[in-house]
Motif scaffolding. Structure first.
Motif, short mmCIF file in Angstrom:
data_model
loop_
_atom_site.label_atom_id
_atom_site.label_comp_id
_atom_site.label_asym_id
_atom_site.label_seq_id
_atom_site.Cartn_x
_atom_site.Cartn_y
_atom_site.Cartn_z
N GLY A 338 47.19 105.25 -136.27
CA GLY A 338 47.30 104.74 -134.91
C GLY A 338 46.85 103.30 -134.76
N LYS A 339 47.22 102.70 -133.64
CA LYS A 339 46.97 101.27 -133.40
C LYS A 339 45.48 100.91 -133.45
N LYS A 340 44.64 101.79 -132.96
CA LYS A 340 43.21 101.49 -132.92
C LYS A 340 42.67 101.14 -134.30
N TYR A 341 42.96 101.98 -135.27
CA TYR A 341 42.40 101.75 -136.61
C TYR A 341 43.22 100.75 -137.41
N GLN A 342 44.51 100.63 -137.11
CA GLN A 342 45.30 99.59 -137.76
C GLN A 342 44.84 98.20 -137.32
N ASP A 343 44.48 98.08 -136.05
CA ASP A 343 43.94 96.80 -135.57
C ASP A 343 42.60 96.48 -136.25
N MET A 344 41.81 97.50 -136.50
CA MET A 344 40.54 97.27 -137.17
C MET A 344 40.75 96.79 -138.61
N LEU A 345 41.79 97.32 -139.26
CA LEU A 345 42.12 96.83 -140.60
C LEU A 345 42.53 95.37 -140.55
N GLN A 359 49.24 90.81 -134.59
CA GLN A 359 48.57 89.85 -133.72
C GLN A 359 47.09 89.73 -134.06
N LYS A 360 46.46 90.85 -134.37
CA LYS A 360 45.03 90.83 -134.70
C LYS A 360 44.77 90.10 -136.02
N LEU A 361 45.77 90.11 -136.90
CA LEU A 361 45.63 89.45 -138.19
C LEU A 361 45.80 87.94 -138.06
N ALA A 362 46.72 87.52 -137.22
CA ALA A 362 47.09 86.10 -137.13
C ALA A 362 46.16 85.31 -136.23
#
Length: 427
Positions: A338-345, A359-362
């Motif tokens: 899910g998005k929550k943990y993918q964003d944390m990665l 977006q969280k990566l860039a």
């Protein structure tokens, strides 16, 4: 390739007793309402503890009576340890494995077929290259976890001093930047505008793929080398062009680990290297002054304005075929996808495997370069035989050294390597 933070390609043999594999369930074959244990093996450095602590707590809170037995494994010797565990009576329930290892275990029928669960695991969000690494015989044997790819890491201060106004967005601009760096630092005999080892074959893949070629192609039920095609040869030629124009002092008979290219970059005498995020981190750790003087751009394509395809090194998550809690294991993977943990990665610097939202990566130059490159990523041939290519006398490395040193002309170097590669892939 294993997890990029550890990225030791190939593992030393390690003898592991079956007793060390752990027990997947405290209630195998008993009362379905009784307490259960879900054993999860993730690799050292793969996910921050903030993520795993939150994930395991949420999963346990959502599944009363279930305890997550979370165990961190070392990359060194993991293939042998997984082999032992997956053939035991009590394997773990969720495992992480390198994306070049997946086909081997799938072919051995030791992984659970998740073809019918792809939608539940956010399959529409999977990176295409990583999805390919999970496919064996038309079936899906896991989900992508995370990835990282190579970018061109460069010194912003040296670019500015050489009059390079912006990061290159084509091969021609890249070569021009190398020449400008060389001219601006001509007084320093130790300076290298680009550090490029002779056997950096993962970088070579980008150039071959960018030309429309490949290292191997399916041939019936097997694979055969494709290094002798015009497209592959063009990629090898461009590699040599970079070596020649840069005048790199890197050895032509070794890869980026001998010596560690991050250590060379950390000396401050290098303008660029084709590297992974952890290599930049290592260089900055050795030379903290570099932290404010470095950035990255995608490996440029021959087509202006495009990024070249890149090798997606990283990890997959799978369920052992012998898991005694496959439904719980699926639920665990669903939560992690899910998005929550993918964003944390992504916030931790990884390319999330099951989320196209980068977006969280860039949020920094390196992350931005990773995010721009990843959608165009690929993996090595998905065949169990590929492991022997990397672990043995790698024909791609031999080809590069022979051509760069002049020991063989291009046609002979690629032909010999292709024959050797085809033989290895044929088993």
């Amino acid at each position: 390739m294993k997890g990029w933070r550890g990225l030791a390609v190939g593992a030393a043999a390690l003898s592991v007793a079956v007793a060390g594999c752990g027990t997947s369930s405290d209630n195998a074959g008993g009362d379905p309402g009784a307490p259960k244990t879900l054993t999860v093996w993730l690799m050292d450095g793969s996910a921050p503890t903030t993520l795993t602590d939150a994930l395991n707590k949420e999963f346990q809170d959502s599944n009363p009576g279930v305890t997550v037995k979370y165990e961190v494994q070392k990359w060194n010797g993991i293939q042998e340890k997984l082999t032992t565990a997956l053939t035991s009576n009590n394997p773990p329930d969720v495992i992480e494995l390198g994306n070049t290892q997946t086909a081997k275990f799938a072919a051995e029928e030791t992984l659970y077929d998740l073809s019918g669960d792809v939608n539940d695991l956010n399959g529409d969000q999977w990176l295409g290259g990583l999805k390919d690494s999970l496919t064996w015989d038309g079936k899906q044997y896991g989900m992508p976890f995370y990835a990282a790819n190579r970018t061109v890491i460069y010194r912003t201060d040296l670019f500015e001093a050489a009059g390079i106004a912006s990061a290159p967005t084509s091969r021609d601009e890249w070569v021009a930047a190398i020449e400008k760096l060389k001219a601006a630092n001509a007084a320093d005999p130790d300076f290298q505008p680009l550090y490029l080892p002779g056997q950096s074959w993962y970088s070579l893949l980008s150039f071959i793929w960018d030309e429309g070629g490949d290292v191997a192609k399916p041939q019936g039920s097997a694979w055969a080398g494709a290094l002798d095609t015009p497209q592959a040869k063009a990629g090898v030629e461009f590699y040599k062009k970079l070596v020649d124009v840069s005048g790199t002092k890197a050895p032509k008979d070794a890869d980026e680990a001998t010596p560690q290219q991050m250590e060379v970059f950390g000396t401050g005498k290098v303008g660029m290297m084709i590297g992974l995020p952890w290599e930049l981190a290592g260089a900055v750790k050795a030379n903290p002054d570099l932290e404010s003087k470095t950035a990255a751009f995608p490996i440029p394509s021959k087509t202006a304005g495009k990024a070249a395809p890149v090798f997606l090194g990283g990890s997959n998550l799978a369920i052992p075929a012998g898991s005694q809690n496959p439904d719980l294991a699926k639920a665990y993977l669903k939560l992690l996808s899910g998005k929550k943990y993918q964003d944390m990665l992504a916030e931790g610097g990884s390319v999330p495997g099951t989320s196209t939202d980068t977006q969280k990566l860039a949020t920094n130059p390196l992350g931005k370069a990773l995010a721009e490159s990843a959608p165009n990523g690929k993996v090595t041939p998905t065949t169990p035989a590929w492991a022997a290519v990397e672990a043995g006398q790698n024909p791609l490395k031999d080809m590069l050294t022979a051509y760069l040193t002049g020991a063989k002309p291009l046609d002979q170097a690629t032909s010999d390597a292709n024959a050797s590669l085809s033989k290895t892939l044929a088993g």
